[in-house]
Design a protein around this motif. Structure first.
Motif, PDB file in Angstrom:
ATOM      1  N   SER A  84       0.824  -1.208   0.000  1.00  9.30           N
ATOM      2  CA  SER A  84       0.000   0.000   0.000  1.00  9.30           C
ATOM      3  C   SER A  84       0.862   1.263   0.000  1.00  9.30           C
ATOM      4  CB  SER A  84      -0.959   0.001   1.185  1.00  9.30           C
ATOM      5  OG  SER A  84      -0.235   0.017   2.400  1.00  9.30           O
ATOM      6  N   LEU A  85       2.001   1.238   0.683  1.00  4.04           N
ATOM      7  CA  LEU A  85       2.912   2.374   0.625  1.00  4.04           C
ATOM      8  C   LEU A  85       3.449   2.578  -0.794  1.00  4.04           C
ATOM      9  CD1 LEU A  85       4.963   1.954   3.926  1.00  4.04           C
ATOM     10  CD2 LEU A  85       3.285   3.715   3.393  1.00  4.04           C
ATOM     11  N   GLY A  86       3.754   1.478  -1.465  1.00  2.00           N
ATOM     12  CA  GLY A  86       4.210   1.567  -2.856  1.00  2.00           C
ATOM     13  C   GLY A  86       3.148   2.135  -3.770  1.00  2.00           C
ATOM     14  N   ARG A  87       1.895   1.741  -3.541  1.00  2.00           N
ATOM     15  CA  ARG A  87       0.803   2.278  -4.354  1.00  2.00           C
ATOM     16  C   ARG A  87       0.630   3.776  -4.102  1.00  2.00           C
ATOM     17  NH1 ARG A  87       0.937  -0.096  -8.382  1.00  2.00           N
ATOM     18  NH2 ARG A  87       2.693  -1.066  -7.459  1.00  2.00           N
ATOM     19  N   LEU A  88       0.756   4.197  -2.843  1.00  2.12           N
ATOM     20  CA  LEU A  88       0.658   5.626  -2.540  1.00  2.12           C
ATOM     21  C   LEU A  88       1.774   6.402  -3.231  1.00  2.12           C
ATOM     22  CD1 LEU A  88      -0.291   5.632   1.253  1.00  2.12           C
ATOM     23  CD2 LEU A  88      -1.692   6.371  -0.675  1.00  2.12           C
ATOM     24  N   LEU A  89       2.973   5.832  -3.253  1.00  4.86           N
ATOM     25  CA  LEU A  89       4.064   6.500  -3.961  1.00  4.86           C
ATOM     26  C   LEU A  89       3.818   6.523  -5.464  1.00  4.86           C
ATOM     27  CD1 LEU A  89       7.290   5.383  -2.060  1.00  4.86           C
ATOM     28  CD2 LEU A  89       6.212   7.623  -2.103  1.00  4.86           C
ATOM     29  N   ASP A  90       3.181   5.476  -5.984  1.00  3.14           N
ATOM     30  CA  ASP A  90       2.831   5.489  -7.409  1.00  3.14           C
ATOM     31  C   ASP A  90       1.822   6.600  -7.714  1.00  3.14           C
ATOM     32  OD1 ASP A  90       4.511   3.534  -8.365  1.00  3.14           O
ATOM     33  OD2 ASP A  90       3.084   1.909  -8.026  1.00  3.14           O
ATOM     34  N   ASN A  95       3.632   9.738  -7.684  1.00  5.16           N
ATOM     35  CA  ASN A  95       4.458   9.818  -8.892  1.00  5.16           C
ATOM     36  C   ASN A  95       3.663  10.361 -10.077  1.00  5.16           C
ATOM     37  OD1 ASN A  95       6.748   9.512 -10.483  1.00  5.16           O
ATOM     38  ND2 ASN A  95       6.211   7.417 -11.037  1.00  5.16           N
ATOM     39  N   ILE A  96       2.361  10.118 -10.091  1.00  5.22           N
ATOM     40  CA  ILE A  96       1.525  10.637 -11.177  1.00  5.22           C
ATOM     41  C   ILE A  96       1.466  12.162 -11.112  1.00  5.22           C
ATOM     42  CG2 ILE A  96      -0.847  10.743 -12.041  1.00  5.22           C
ATOM     43  CD1 ILE A  96      -1.142   7.816 -11.198  1.00  5.22           C
ATOM     44  N   THR A  97       1.354  12.683  -9.898  1.00  3.06           N
ATOM     45  CA  THR A  97       1.229  14.138  -9.759  1.00  3.06           C
ATOM     46  C   THR A  97       2.570  14.852  -9.825  1.00  3.06           C
ATOM     47  OG1 THR A  97       1.274  13.972  -7.347  1.00  3.06           O
ATOM     48  CG2 THR A  97      -0.884  13.945  -8.428  1.00  3.06           C
ATOM     49  N   SER A  98       3.628  14.216  -9.380  1.00  4.82           N
ATOM     50  CA  SER A  98       4.956  14.837  -9.461  1.00  4.82           C
ATOM     51  C   SER A  98       5.861  13.934 -10.284  1.00  4.82           C
ATOM     52  CB  SER A  98       5.554  15.021  -8.066  1.00  4.82           C
ATOM     53  OG  SER A  98       5.899  13.786  -7.510  1.00  4.82           O
ATOM     54  N   ALA A  99       6.594  14.518 -11.170  1.00 13.53           N
ATOM     55  CA  ALA A  99       7.447  13.742 -12.076  1.00 13.53           C
ATOM     56  C   ALA A  99       8.854  13.579 -11.499  1.00 13.53           C
ATOM     57  CB  ALA A  99       7.497  14.394 -13.438  1.00 13.53           C
ATOM     58  N   SER A 100       8.938  13.308 -10.215  1.00 14.16           N
ATOM     59  CA  SER A 100      10.233  13.174  -9.561  1.00 14.16           C
ATOM     60  C   SER A 100      10.770  11.755  -9.756  1.00 14.16           C
ATOM     61  CB  SER A 100      10.095  13.475  -8.066  1.00 14.16           C
ATOM     62  OG  SER A 100      11.281  13.162  -7.399  1.00 14.16           O
ATOM     63  N   PRO A 101      12.004  11.617 -10.231  1.00 11.69           N
ATOM     64  CA  PRO A 101      12.572  10.277 -10.383  1.00 11.69           C
ATOM     65  C   PRO A 101      12.829   9.601  -9.034  1.00 11.69           C
ATOM     66  CG  PRO A 101      14.158  11.958 -11.069  1.00 11.69           C
ATOM     67  CD  PRO A 101      12.887  12.651 -10.757  1.00 11.69           C
ATOM     68  N   VAL A 132      10.809   9.644  -6.398  1.00  9.66           N
ATOM     69  CA  VAL A 132       9.558   8.999  -6.002  1.00  9.66           C
ATOM     70  C   VAL A 132       9.353   7.728  -6.819  1.00  9.66           C
ATOM     71  CG1 VAL A 132       7.044   9.273  -5.927  1.00  9.66           C
ATOM     72  CG2 VAL A 132       8.526  11.155  -5.247  1.00  9.66           C
ATOM     73  N   ASP A 133       9.673   7.788  -8.094  1.00 12.46           N
ATOM     74  CA  ASP A 133       9.536   6.619  -8.961  1.00 12.46           C
ATOM     75  C   ASP A 133      10.458   5.492  -8.509  1.00 12.46           C
ATOM     76  OD1 ASP A 133       8.525   5.166 -11.159  1.00 12.46           O
ATOM     77  OD2 ASP A 133      10.271   5.740 -12.364  1.00 12.46           O
ATOM     78  N   ASP A 134      11.691   5.823  -8.177  1.00 11.46           N
ATOM     79  CA  ASP A 134      12.634   4.802  -7.710  1.00 11.46           C
ATOM     80  C   ASP A 134      12.204   4.213  -6.373  1.00 11.46           C
ATOM     81  OD1 ASP A 134      14.156   5.195  -9.962  1.00 11.46           O
ATOM     82  OD2 ASP A 134      15.621   6.504  -8.973  1.00 11.46           O
ATOM     83  N   ALA A 135      11.711   5.057  -5.480  1.00 10.89           N
ATOM     84  CA  ALA A 135      11.248   4.570  -4.181  1.00 10.89           C
ATOM     85  C   ALA A 135      10.053   3.630  -4.341  1.00 10.89           C
ATOM     86  CB  ALA A 135      10.893   5.737  -3.268  1.00 10.89           C
ATOM     87  N   ALA A 136       9.132   3.968  -5.241  1.00 12.29           N
ATOM     88  CA  ALA A 136       7.973   3.105  -5.487  1.00 12.29           C
ATOM     89  C   ALA A 136       8.408   1.773  -6.075  1.00 12.29           C
ATOM     90  CB  ALA A 136       6.991   3.805  -6.419  1.00 12.29           C
ATOM     91  N   THR A 137       9.381   1.812  -6.978  1.00 12.28           N
ATOM     92  CA  THR A 137       9.890   0.573  -7.577  1.00 12.28           C
ATOM     93  C   THR A 137      10.554  -0.306  -6.522  1.00 12.28           C
ATOM     94  OG1 THR A 137      10.245   1.723  -9.663  1.00 12.28           O
ATOM     95  CG2 THR A 137      11.389  -0.356  -9.364  1.00 12.28           C
TER      96      THR A 137
END
Length: 110
Positions: free
Chosen positions: A60-66, A69-75, A77-82
């Motif tokens: 669920s934390l990964g989904r929240l980061l995803d 990631n949609i609202t902010s294009a920060s790499p 956040v994307d790496d943390a979600a991955t």
């Protein structure tokens, strides 16, 4: 480097799929016996369900980061979600492996 990460992700995801498929097929073949083994080995089963709850929390934390990631294009956040998604998959591999070992019916021949 991206190819290596993609290969690892595919292998880990396929491993989770295999373990869940093996648990499902074992449940179809030995329904009552497999479920009774879960209750016979209650201490191990409780530990596995705690691990599954941790995996759900990480997921669920990964989904929240995803979603973030949609609202902010920060790499970052994307790496943390991955990383969180990969961690969830690894925790699920461990939990499904332990659950399958509990539910596995050993064929004994007399």
């Amino acid at each position: 480097m991206d190819t290596l990460i993609n290969a690892i992700t595919i292998i880990v995801t396929f491993t989770v799929f295999l373990f869940s498929l093996m648990i499902f097929l074992n449940m179809l073949k030995y329904k009552e016996a497999a479920l009774s083994l879960i209750f016979n080995k209650l201490d191990e089963s409780i530990l596995i369900f705690k691990i599954l709850a941790i995996a759900a929390l990480i997921f669920s934390l990964g989904r929240l980061l995803d979603l973030l990631n949609i609202t902010s294009a920060s790499p970052l956040v994307d790496d943390a979600a991955t990383i969180l998604n990969l961690t969830t998959t690894i925790v699920l591999i461990f939990a499904f492996y332990k659950l399958f070992n509990i539910m596995k019916i050993k064929n004994l021949t007399v």
